[in-house]
Each structure stands twice: as C-alpha cells, then as structure tokens.
Design an enzyme around this catalytic site. Structure first.
Site, PDB file in Angstrom:
ATOM      1  N   GLY A   1      58.097  97.122  60.127  1.00 51.43           N
ATOM      2  CA  GLY A   1      57.151  98.126  60.597  1.00 51.43           C
ATOM      3  C   GLY A   1      57.643  99.562  60.521  1.00 51.43           C
ATOM      4  O   GLY A   1      56.997 100.448  61.080  1.00 51.43           O
TER       5      GLY A   1
ATOM      6  N   GLU B   1      63.205  99.237  58.016  1.00 54.20           N
ATOM      7  CA  GLU B   1      62.758  98.217  57.073  1.00 54.20           C
ATOM      8  C   GLU B   1      61.262  98.136  57.106  1.00 54.20           C
ATOM      9  O   GLU B   1      60.665  98.065  58.176  1.00 54.20           O
ATOM     10  CB  GLU B   1      63.354  96.843  57.422  1.00 54.20           C
ATOM     11  CG  GLU B   1      64.681  96.590  56.763  1.00 54.20           C
ATOM     12  CD  GLU B   1      65.226  95.231  57.112  1.00 54.20           C
ATOM     13  OE1 GLU B   1      65.063  94.318  56.303  1.00 54.20           O
ATOM     14  OE2 GLU B   1      65.783  95.094  58.217  1.00 54.20           O
ATOM     15  N   LYS B   2      60.679  98.120  55.925  1.00 51.72           N
ATOM     16  CA  LYS B   2      59.228  98.074  55.833  1.00 51.72           C
ATOM     17  C   LYS B   2      58.688  96.849  56.573  1.00 51.72           C
ATOM     18  O   LYS B   2      57.755  96.935  57.353  1.00 51.72           O
ATOM     19  CB  LYS B   2      58.816  98.038  54.347  1.00 51.72           C
ATOM     20  CG  LYS B   2      57.340  98.059  54.101  1.00 51.72           C
ATOM     21  CD  LYS B   2      56.783  99.420  54.442  1.00 51.72           C
ATOM     22  CE  LYS B   2      55.290  99.484  54.664  1.00 51.72           C
ATOM     23  NZ  LYS B   2      54.455  98.567  53.997  1.00 51.72           N
ATOM     24  N   ARG B   3      59.340  95.697  56.348  1.00 48.60           N
ATOM     25  CA  ARG B   3      58.771  94.479  56.932  1.00 48.60           C
ATOM     26  C   ARG B   3      58.897  94.459  58.453  1.00 48.60           C
ATOM     27  O   ARG B   3      58.309  93.638  59.116  1.00 48.60           O
ATOM     28  CB  ARG B   3      59.359  93.229  56.282  1.00 48.60           C
ATOM     29  CG  ARG B   3      60.827  93.042  56.522  1.00 48.60           C
ATOM     30  CD  ARG B   3      61.378  91.964  55.593  1.00 48.60           C
ATOM     31  NE  ARG B   3      62.810  92.043  55.519  1.00 48.60           N
ATOM     32  CZ  ARG B   3      63.621  91.353  56.292  1.00 48.60           C
ATOM     33  NH1 ARG B   3      63.156  90.509  57.176  1.00 48.60           N
ATOM     34  NH2 ARG B   3      64.928  91.502  56.165  1.00 48.60           N
TER      35      ARG B   3
END
Ligand code: GLU
Length: 312
Positions: free
Chosen positions: A248, A244-246
């Site tokens: 990292g 997940e981008k959020r």
C-alpha cells in the site's frame, strides 16, 4: 587518480512489477546526483526479465514519473542509445550467450523448493547443498540451471557501507542463473547488462548488498572488470516498514494525480538523505552542491577494492 579517459556511467534499473514509489525516487535521485556530479552518463534500464510479474505499460509509466520529478537520462527505452535495447525482455540472446561462456561451470538441478526447504537449517538465505552437482538427480523433472561456486573469500569496498567480504559458497552456494520455467535470473541479467552497457558505478538499495558477492563472481567468470558499488539505506514508511507497492505504499503517479508538487516530494526525499533541511522544495539540479558535500565517498572512480575514504 581520476580516470580521465572513461566517463562515469551509472544506471537506474527498476523492475516494473508495480508503479514507482518514493523509494525508487530516492535511488534515482542518488544515481542521478552521483553521475551528474562526476560529469558522467546515466542509463535507464527496465528489468522486466521476469515477464510474468511485469506490467506491459511499465516503461512509459516509469519514464513519465521520473520526468515529472525533474530527472533526465542519456540512454533508455524511450531515448535509445548505443547499447539498446534497454529492456531486459529484449536482451535474452545476450543472457544465452553468457550462459554459453560459463560452460561447464553450469549444471542442471532438479531439486524442488520443497525438497530444499526440508533440508534448510535456520533462518536467512538458504545455501544450496550441491545435490545435483554431479548431474540432476531426477532428470525426468524440469530443471533449473545453477552455477558452481567454489569456496573463496570475495572482498570489495562499498562506497557507502565500506569494506565488505563474504564467501558466497557459504552464503548461497551454487546459485540459479535460469529458472525451471526458463526465466533468466536477476543476478545474470543484471551483470551481463552492466558489463555490456559499460556501467562503472552501481548504486542501489541496501537490500541488494547481499547480491554483490555473487555478482562479483560473475564479473570474474565473464572476464570483466567490476564497477564500484554503493548501497544506500532503504527509504522507510514512517512506521519503519519498507516501501512496497503491495503493502500500500503510495505510487508517485497517485501523488501527481492528487496535485502534489514534484519539487516538494523531491525535497522530502532529499531531506532524509541529509541534502536539505526538512520542508524545503528542490529540483535534482539544486541538490548537486549539497550532494558533493554530504556524500563525497560516492565521487570515487578508482579501484572497487579500495576504500573511498582513503581516495584523494
Ligand atoms: N531491478 C532491481 C530492483 O528493482 C534493481 C537491480 C539493481 O539495481 O541491481 O530491485
């Protein structure tokens, strides 16, 4: 029996809430391989239905990352096609028309999230208990639009996970098709577009398996034949967390900027799908023979209710 009239049509449909990561590369790779192995067509659709959370420059970034990895597609925001536009933010008239088709199956709901969670029992997805079915209980408030779900078992055969059945009335109950803020829900936009774009094969991450029952209901209400569904295990970080981008997870763009080799990255994704021994590099084309061997269940084109294991 193979349907020789209709080419298989798949789609990769990212929500552009951040840059693509290797989880997206995995889903794109499987979509690309499935469709190309059947001589079919691939659509790139940008699911920016939720305007507030989406990046403005998203589709250029998506196309750039996917092309860098060696993928192509037949229709999409950058190449056009007979079902344009391919951005959901430009297709609201279609979603409005579908809501009209659903007519009196829809009802306005004024319940707040807080009120509903106060009623929640246990963990997991909350089932809407039908409070506003007879009319919004607080009509002075902004309301969402829900669709009435009657009891009934839905069965289908997933091309990866196998036979499935669920009763959406006990899992989610009446679900939201338009939010209080006026956004169309993913469930609606996705099904309306898959129907309009003639999609025959939906392949995506297994996190969306739980959406399939209610999407099948929408196919029925909108009078359309459902596609085949395939839900592939999610790619995980080494510690087992979801990418997940959020949290990292590294973006493909960052890997490109760091000078990494696209064929090496794709090889690593392919190895985790059983398509290559670890440590080898590959282009999407190189992987077609292994895909046919390792994932034969994804080549079925017949009845979505049938188990691909029993198909010729
Ligand atoms: N837009 C969804 C996502 O990025 C995928 C929808 C789908 O494949 O049905 O998670």
């Amino acid at each position: 029996m193979e349907d020789i009239q209709q080419p298989a049509r798949g789609r990769f449909a990212p929500s552009p809430t951040g840059l693509l990561h290797l989880g997206h590369a995995q889903t794109m790779l499987m979509n690309w391989l499935q469709v190309r192995a059947m001589g079919g067509q691939l659509v790139l659709r940008v699911e920016d239905v939720d305007g507030g959370r989406c990046r403005a420059d998203a589709d250029a970034a998506i196309a750039r990352d996917l092309r860098w990895l060696g993928f192509d597609w037949d229709e999409g925001p950058d190449v056009g096609g007979p079902h344009a536009p391919y951005r959901q933010s430009e297709r609201f008239d279609r979603y409005r028309a579908a809501l009209e088709t659903l007519g009196d199956r829809l009802f306005a709901c004024s319940c707040t999230r807080k009120e509903l969670s106060a009623l929640a029992t246990g963990e997991g997805e909350q089932r809407y208990p039908g409070i506003c079915r007879g009319g919004a209980t607080r009509p002075e408030r902004p309301s969402s639009l829900r669709v009435r779900v009657d009891p009934g078992l839905i069965s289908w055969c997933d091309q990866v996970v196998g036979p499935q059945s669920e009763d959406p009335s006990t899992v989610c109950g009446d679900f939201i098709l338009r939010t209080k803020g006026g956004d169309f829900a993913y469930q609606l936009a996705c099904v309306v577009d898959d129907i309009a774009m003639g999609i025959t094969h939906v392949l995506r991450g297994e996190d969306l398996l739980s959406s399939t029952g209610r999407q099948l209901l929408l196919y029925g209400w909108l009078g359309a034949a459902p596609p085949r569904f395939a839900h592939v295990p999610l790619r995980r970080e080494v510690d087992g967390r979801r990418l997940e981008k959020r949290r990292g997870s590294r973006a493909i763009a960052a890997m490109r900027d760091a000078g990494e080799e696209p064929r090496v990255l794709l090889g690593a994704v392919a190895a985790d799908l059983g398509l290559l021994p670890p440590g080898e590099a590959a282009s999407p084309h190189d992987l077609l023979p292994a895909f046919r061997r390792v994932w034969p269940g994804l080549l079925g084109r017949g009845d979505p209710a049938r188990d691909p294991a029993t198909e010729a």
